[in-house]
Scaffold this active site. Structure first.
Site, PDB file in Angstrom:
ATOM      1  N   ASP A  15     146.945 -25.909  67.074  1.00 54.09           N
ATOM      2  CA  ASP A  15     147.686 -25.253  68.159  1.00 54.09           C
ATOM      3  C   ASP A  15     148.996 -24.616  67.668  1.00 54.09           C
ATOM      4  O   ASP A  15     150.068 -24.862  68.240  1.00 54.09           O
ATOM      5  CB  ASP A  15     148.019 -26.275  69.268  1.00 54.09           C
ATOM      6  CG  ASP A  15     146.824 -27.085  69.719  1.00 54.09           C
ATOM      7  OD1 ASP A  15     145.720 -26.529  69.772  1.00 54.09           O
ATOM      8  OD2 ASP A  15     147.004 -28.285  70.019  1.00 54.09           O
ATOM      9  N   GLU A 226     142.368 -22.230  78.306  1.00 49.34           N
ATOM     10  CA  GLU A 226     143.606 -22.898  77.861  1.00 49.34           C
ATOM     11  C   GLU A 226     144.261 -22.024  76.796  1.00 49.34           C
ATOM     12  O   GLU A 226     143.827 -20.908  76.539  1.00 49.34           O
ATOM     13  CB  GLU A 226     143.311 -24.296  77.312  1.00 49.34           C
ATOM     14  CG  GLU A 226     142.426 -24.312  76.083  1.00 49.34           C
ATOM     15  CD  GLU A 226     142.015 -25.717  75.651  1.00 49.34           C
ATOM     16  OE1 GLU A 226     142.333 -26.709  76.330  1.00 49.34           O
ATOM     17  OE2 GLU A 226     141.329 -25.811  74.607  1.00 49.34           O
TER      18      GLU A 226
HETATM   19  O1  FUB Z   1     145.480 -30.045  70.862  1.00 52.89           O
HETATM   20  C1  FUB Z   1     145.066 -30.556  72.115  1.00 52.89           C
HETATM   21  C2  FUB Z   1     144.482 -29.479  72.948  1.00 52.89           C
HETATM   22  O2  FUB Z   1     143.374 -28.898  72.285  1.00 52.89           O
HETATM   23  C3  FUB Z   1     145.394 -28.304  73.196  1.00 52.89           C
HETATM   24  O3  FUB Z   1     146.403 -28.565  74.125  1.00 52.89           O
HETATM   25  C4  FUB Z   1     144.385 -27.297  73.599  1.00 52.89           C
HETATM   26  O4  FUB Z   1     144.857 -25.984  73.653  1.00 52.89           O
HETATM   27  C5  FUB Z   1     143.328 -27.502  72.542  1.00 52.89           C
HETATM   28  O5  FUB Z   1     143.616 -26.830  71.362  1.00 52.89           O
END
Ligand code: FUB
Length: 325
Positions: A15, A226
Site C-alpha cells: 500500500d 478500495e
Molecule cells: O493492507 C491492507 C489492505 O489491503 C489495504 O488497506 C487495502 O487497500 C489492501 O491493499
C-alpha cells in the site's frame, strides 16, 4: 517482461503512498508481517499489521532508507488492531500521517498522527478523526492550498456498513450493491486548516461511465473497491483506485477534486496476490507509479513488497505504464 525488484526486502511492505518532500521521495507503506490469523474476506484478519515504517530515496534507482518504526498500534490510544494503508501530507511545516485501524469496538476509523519531520516518529491524536470511517485514507493538497482526504474500501473495509450514516453491523463482509443498482463510491472530505478534522463533513465521490451514468454494482471490472488516490496532471484531477475482486488499478478524471469523475481506463493489470494498491507522484520531472505485489513471498497475499514503475501520459491525458527497465 522483467518484473521490477522490490524496493526493500528486509521487511514486507504494501500500500505505498509516495510523496516528494524537500526534493526527497518518501514512501508511507503498510508493514506486512507473518501471522497466524485465518484468511477471511469479511474482516481481512490476515492483514494483521501493528506498525508503520517510513522509507525514503534520494534519487531514482538509488538506495532506499528504512527510517524504522514511525508509529505503532500501542501508541494509538483508540486503536485495537489492523493498521492498514496509510498516507501522509505536509502543511505549514508539519507532517501528518493518516491511517486506518479498528477501534476498541473493532470498527474501522481513520486517525491522524503528527511530526515535525517527514520520517517520523509521529504522535497520534487521542481520538480518530470525528466523522471518519472505513479505510485507506489518501490526502491531496491542491494548488490553491485546499487539502482533502479521500477514503473508503468495501467488504473488509466496511464502507457498505455506512450507507445509512451509522454503522450497520449486519452489512459486514463481502456485501455490495448488485445488478443495475449504483455501486458504492469512495468518500471525500475537505480537511481543516490544522489538517485534523472534516469541517464540512463527508461526501460521496461519484464515478460515472461514458454515458454520464453512475457506475453500476454489477460492473466489477470498473467499480470502486478500495485504495483511493488523487493526483493532478495538466490541470486535470485523476482519481485512481483498486477494483478489488477483479484486481486492477483503474482511473477516472474530473475538472474538480470533488468530482464527479468519469471512468477512463486501467493503469495496472492484476499483480501476483489478491490485493492491489498504489500511489502516483511526480519526481524529478517524471511520473511514477508505486504499487505492491506478492512475488517475493511466493504469492502469500498478506506478505507484499513495494515496487515502482514509470508512468506516461499521451496527448489526451491518458495514462500508460512504461516498460520496466
Ligand atoms: O493492507 C491492507 C489492505 O489491503 C489495504 O488497506 C487495502 O487497500 C489492501 O491493499
Amino acid at each position: 517482461m522483467p518484473s521490477p525488484k522490490p524496493l526493500v526486502t528486509h521487511i514486507y511492505t504494501a500500500d505505498p503512498s509516495a510523496h516528494v518532500f524537500d526534493g526527497k521521495l518518501y514512501i508511507y507503506p503498510s508493514h506486512d508481517r507473518e501471522n497466524s490469523q485465518v484468511e477471511r474476506d469479511n474482516t481481512g484478519e490476515q492483514y494483521d499489521m501493528v506498525d508503520y515504517h517510513v522509507l525514503s530515496m534520494d534519487t531514482v534507482g538509488g538506495s532506499v532508507t528504512d527510517h524504522g518504526i514511525a508509529l505503532s498500534v500501542e501508541q494509538v490510544s483508540w486503536a485495537a488492531k489492523q493498521l492498514w494503508a496509510p498516507d501522509a501530507a505536509c502543511k505549514n511545516g508539519k507532517y501528518y500521517l493518516y491511517f486506518p485501524a479498528r477501534d476498541k469496538e473493532k470498527i474501522f476509523r481513520i486517525g491522524v498522527a503528527v511530526s515535525d519531520v517527514p520520517s517520523g516518529p509521529f504522535k497520534a491524536e487521542p481520538q480518530p478523526i470525528p466523522g471518519s470511517y472505513s479505510i485507506d485514507p489518501a490526502s491531496f493538497i491542491d494548488d490553491d492550498g485546499n487539502a482533502y482526504l479521500y477514503f473508503g474500501g468495501i467488504w473488509g473495509g466496511e464502507l457498505q456498513c455506512w450507507t445509512s450514516g451509522t454503522f450497520d453491523a449486519s452489512k459486514t463482509g463481502p456485501q455490495e450493491p448488485t445488478g443495475d443498482a449504483p455501486a458504492l463510491f469512495p468518500r471525500v472530505a475537505k480537511l481543516s486548516d490544522d489538517m485534523l478534522s472534516f469541517p464540512n463533513g463527508v461526501e460521496e465521490l461519484q464515478i460515472l461511465d461514458e454515458n454520464g451514468d453512475l457506475l453500476k454494482g454489477k460492473d466489477h471490472d470498473r467499480r470502486f473497491f478500495e485504495a483511493p488516490w488523487m493526483h493532478k496532471y495538466n490541470g486535470m484531477y485523476y482519481f485512481s483506485y483498486s477494483t478489488g475482486d477483479t484486481h486492477c488499478i483503474a482511473y477516472a478524471t474530473s475538472t474538480s477534486p470533488m468530482g464527479p469523475f468519469t471512468y477512463r481506463g486501467r493503469i495496472l493489470e492484476p499483480v501476483v496476490g489478491w490485493t492491489t494498491h498504489h500511489s502516483i507522484v511526480e519526481w524529478e520531472g517524471r511520473w511514477w507509479l508505486f504499487y505492491h505485489d506478492c512475488e517475493l513471498s511466493g504469492g502469500v497475499s498478506h506478505l507484499r513488497s513495494v515496487k515502482m514503475r514509470e508512468l506516461l501520459y499521451d496527448g489526451e491525458g491518458r495514462i500508460r505504464l512504461a516498460e520496466p527497465q
